[in-house]
Design an enzyme around this catalytic site. Structure first.
Site, PDB file in Angstrom:
ATOM      1  N   LYS A 177       0.811  -1.231   0.000  1.00  0.00           N
ATOM      2  CA  LYS A 177       0.000   0.000   0.000  1.00  0.00           C
ATOM      3  C   LYS A 177       0.848   1.286   0.000  1.00  0.00           C
ATOM      4  O   LYS A 177       0.346   2.368   0.278  1.00  0.00           O
ATOM      5  CB  LYS A 177      -1.006   0.056   1.183  1.00  0.00           C
ATOM      6  CG  LYS A 177      -1.929  -1.121   1.330  1.00  0.00           C
ATOM      7  CD  LYS A 177      -2.487  -1.678   0.078  1.00  0.00           C
ATOM      8  CE  LYS A 177      -3.503  -0.824  -0.609  1.00  0.00           C
ATOM      9  NZ  LYS A 177      -3.945  -1.468  -1.898  1.00  0.00           N
ATOM     10  N   GLY A 179       2.444   2.460  -2.705  1.00  0.00           N
ATOM     11  CA  GLY A 179       2.417   3.094  -4.032  1.00  0.00           C
ATOM     12  C   GLY A 179       3.280   2.302  -5.003  1.00  0.00           C
ATOM     13  O   GLY A 179       3.764   2.834  -6.001  1.00  0.00           O
ATOM     14  N   GLY A 384      -6.327   4.024  -4.827  1.00  0.00           N
ATOM     15  CA  GLY A 384      -6.938   5.321  -4.525  1.00  0.00           C
ATOM     16  C   GLY A 384      -8.358   5.147  -4.011  1.00  0.00           C
ATOM     17  O   GLY A 384      -9.231   5.943  -4.319  1.00  0.00           O
ATOM     18  N   HIS A 387     -10.923   6.005   1.994  1.00  0.00           N
ATOM     19  CA  HIS A 387     -10.696   5.370   3.307  1.00  0.00           C
ATOM     20  C   HIS A 387     -11.872   5.662   4.241  1.00  0.00           C
ATOM     21  O   HIS A 387     -12.446   6.752   4.175  1.00  0.00           O
ATOM     22  CB  HIS A 387      -9.409   5.910   3.942  1.00  0.00           C
ATOM     23  CG  HIS A 387      -8.179   5.561   3.161  1.00  0.00           C
ATOM     24  ND1 HIS A 387      -6.938   6.040   3.513  1.00  0.00           N
ATOM     25  CD2 HIS A 387      -7.985   4.790   2.074  1.00  0.00           C
ATOM     26  CE1 HIS A 387      -6.037   5.574   2.667  1.00  0.00           C
ATOM     27  NE2 HIS A 387      -6.650   4.820   1.771  1.00  0.00           N
TER      28      HIS A 387
END
Ligand SMILES: Nc1ncnc2c1ncn2[C@@H]1O[C@H](COP(=O)(O)OS(=O)(=O)O)[C@@H](OP(=O)(O)O)[C@H]1O
Length: 421
Positions: A177, A179, A384, A387
């Site tokens: 997570k 990137g 993306g 959250h």
């Protein structure tokens, strides 16, 4: 008799000579025309049997043909419609035999030759941008043996379709997570990088399959090109440093790091998207909510203790062989981070600002042209995600928990990532 009569007459002799000259130039023109349509290599070459003049023509023709090929190649390599239409029936069949397999974490389906590595994922969509890259396709049989391909920025010419599968010389080892997918997709734009799209998970889950199995997963590379893969779980796998060092002590390692608190929430969001019934983030974070004791055995928390994991890698690799990429800057300034990565890999800075645009809808930087495509390319919807809102008190508690580990990590790497500002 007739011939000697003609030949003894000066007027007829002149006409005859002119006729011969005309015939010769006609034949030469016809041959030239034939060669321009690219068919003369199948014929016996005139160079052997003929005079210097014909030899000269042959070499001129050769230059002319290479120029045409170079132009065509330039058109392909600059990305103007590399499409599959160049494929012969055989090649199309070969492409359809490419197995579909998934990125363990993302559920993106990628086309790569070779065995199925990871079948965990449920989401099996095929997006246009995940088709085989230009370099993966051997073009039509008629063109393939004679065409040459530019070897990246080195500009060397090698036969198209040539190349060998090599073990990776560089890899993105983490963090989950952070990137990592964005970095790999951006790097693939570089002509000197060839990367396997899916996560092989060789040094954690598939090690018993052996290095030959692993090599088979890799794309073919030409001289000067770097083979890469990304598996974010390597960074937290105890055995990974020793195993990778055993493969090659010179392997270059790249770690994309992100604020451990946001990373943990991102990790949780991913799990939640697959299993909506899991407990809340808050209840998984604490061993005891009243005492505020953090549950460090929860992987979402564990992974973010970067200093601890890095310690393990430093037992096998010198610091200079590890590059830390800021996950935050990869979003705010992708070209800047990509510049650092290209330098680290010893590559020409080919990926620059010009390759990116900010997609307002996605809320992230995207590629103006993906590898092997002329279309803009953003990462899929598994990258993306929105959250969930986490209680600010819980976030603060986590910030306090990570602070000393972050400080240690800044000290070890000599980089300040700004997570505690
Ligand atoms: N350009 C671009 N486009 C989309 N997403 C981007 C980009 N750059 C970085 N990111 C961030 O990448 C996060 C996912 O990280 P990984 O690719 O390492 O995830 S994984 O471990 O492979 O599942 C992902 O995390 P979430 O936002 O939590 O989904 C993104 O924030």
């Amino acid at each position: 008799m007739a011939f000697s009569r003609v030949y003894s007459d000066p007027l007829s002799r002149g006409i005859f000579k002119k006729f011969v000259v005309m015939l010769c130039s006609l034949l030469t023109s016809l041959y030239l025309l034939h060669c321009l349509t690219d068919r003369c290599s199948s014929m016996p070459t005139p160079v052997k049997a003929s005079s210097q003049v014909v030899g000269f023509f042959a070499s001129e023709l050769h230059d002319l043909r290479s120029l045409r090929r170079k132009r065509l190649l330039q058109k392909w390599t600059t990305g103007s419609k590399p499409g599959l239409s160049y494929q012969s029936a055989d090649d199309a069949k070969r492409t359809s035999e490419y197995s579909r397999f998934d990125d363990a974490d993302t559920g993106q389906v990628l086309y790569e030759p070779g065995p199925q590595v990871d079948s965990d994922s449920k989401n099996r969509e095929l997006s246009h941008d995940m088709q085989p890259s230009l370099g993966d396709i051997v073009y039509s049989k008629r063109l393939a043996p004679r065409f040459m391909m530019k070897t990246g920025s080195t500009g060397k010419l090698s036969p198209l379709g040539d190349g060998t599968k090599k073990l990776p010389q560089a890899m993105i080892i983490g963090v989950k997570k952070g990137g990592t997918r964005a970095l790999l997709e951006f790097l693939r734009v570089h002509p000197d990088i060839r990367a396997v799209g899916a996560e092989p998970h060789f040094f954690d889950r598939n090690y018993e399959n052996g290095l030959e199995w692993y090599r088979e997963l890799m794309p073919k590379t030409l001289e000067g090109q770097i083979t890469m893969e990304k598996t974010p779980s390597y960074f937290v796998t105890r055995e990974a440093p020793a195993r990778i060092s055993g493969m090659s002590r010179d392997t270059k390692l790249i770690v994309v790091v992100r604020d451990p608190v946001t990373r943990a929430i991102s990790d949780y969001t991913q799990t939640l998207s697959k299993k909506p019934d899991i407990p809340t983030f808050e209840s998984l974070t604490f061993r005891n909510r009243t005492t505020g004791l953090i549950d460090t055995s929860w992987s979402a928390i564990q992974i973010g203790i970067y200093a601890k994991h890095l310690d393990n890698w430093l037992q096998y690799f010198p610091m200079g062989q590890i590059l830390f990429v800021s996950g935050e800057r990869l979003i705010s300034d992708p070209a800047g981070e990509l510049g650092r990565v290209q330098d680290f890999l010893g590559l020409k800075r080919i990926i620059t600002d010009k390759h990116f645009y900010f997609n307002q809808t996605k809320g992230f930087p995207c590629l103006k042209k993906a590898e092997g495509s002329s279309k803009p390319h953003c990462l899929g919807k598994t990258k993306g995600r929105t959250h969930p809102n986490i209680h600010p008190e819980v976030v603060q508690r986590l910030r306090d928990f990570y602070r000393p580990f972050n400080m240690k990590f800044y000290q070890m790497t000599g980089q300040i990532f700004g997570w505690d500002d």
